[in-house]
Design a protein around this motif. Structure first.
Motif: not given
Length: 215
Positions: A31, A35-36, A77-79, A81, A84-85
């Motif tokens: 996760f 995407g973080i 879900l990670g991507s 996120t 959206l960031t």
């Protein structure tokens, strides 16, 4: 200080993550890595492959469908996120100074991938370390329509997870002795990763002078 170093060494040790953290930690790492922005250094490709290998040999005692579902959900879900960031905080990220966990060249390299492959870069980037982390951020930053992003996000996530986890499970089930050569598997993936990143960097450097000349 030693405890911090040990912690990061643990995060980079896929075999130890799988043995001690199990499915929960694998899911969390995928996760974050997808995407973080500060998770770009975490293991991705070889963590997926090894989780499949360990599941195939029953050292990771979870059904294949559950492993695939959790990792696929974490990747998507990670991507999302990351998207959206980038969508809501893109300006801050774009103007963020270089640091240990972030460098503007990561964004530049990801932008080059988008220019080269178009929207399909979201699928191709799944197999490109670092670019995989920053592609959703850039997609949000340029305000790519959410339905298009989610379509490529789901397709790319499915291909990535099925290929690596499914392939690892097959090898683990058919050739259980492969667990004795985990370190060579990791080295193999690291070699591919290093080659891909260096090649992308060199291609980007070649293209920039050509763009200046054309201007």
């Amino acid at each position: 200080m030693n405890q911090i170093i040990d912690f990061f060494q643990y995060l980079l040790n896929s075999e130890e993550i799988i043995r001690t953290g199990g499915l929960v930690l694998i899911t969390l790492i995928i996760f974050v890595e997808n995407g973080i922005f500060f998770g770009f250094f975490l293991p991705g490709d070889y963590l997926l492959f090894l989780s499949g290998v360990f599941a195939g040999t029953k050292l990771l005692n979870v059904p294949l469908w559950l492993l695939l579902s959790c990792i696929f959900g974490a990747a998507v879900l990670g991507s999302a996120t990351g998207y959206l960031t980038g969508y809501y905080f893109g300006a801050r990220i774009k103007n963020r100074p270089d640091s240990l966990f972030f460098k503007q060249k990561y964004i530049d390299n990801t932008r080059d991938a988008f220019l080269r492959y178009g929207n399909s870069a979201l699928i191709i980037s799944r197999f490109l370390p670092i670019v995989r982390t920053f592609a959703p951020l850039l997609a949000g930053l340029i305000h790519m329509p959410a339905p298009f992003f989610m379509l490529y996000n789901v397709i790319g996530g499915a291909i990535w997870v099925l290929t690596l986890v499914g392939g690892g499970f097959y090898f683990g089930e058919k050739f259980p002795w492969i667990v004795d050569y985990v370190q060579y598997i990791i080295l193999f993936f690291l070699a591919i990763t290093t080659f891909t990143v260096i090649k992308g960097y060199l291609n980007a450097r070649k293209q920039k002078p050509a763009e200046k000349v054309s201007e």
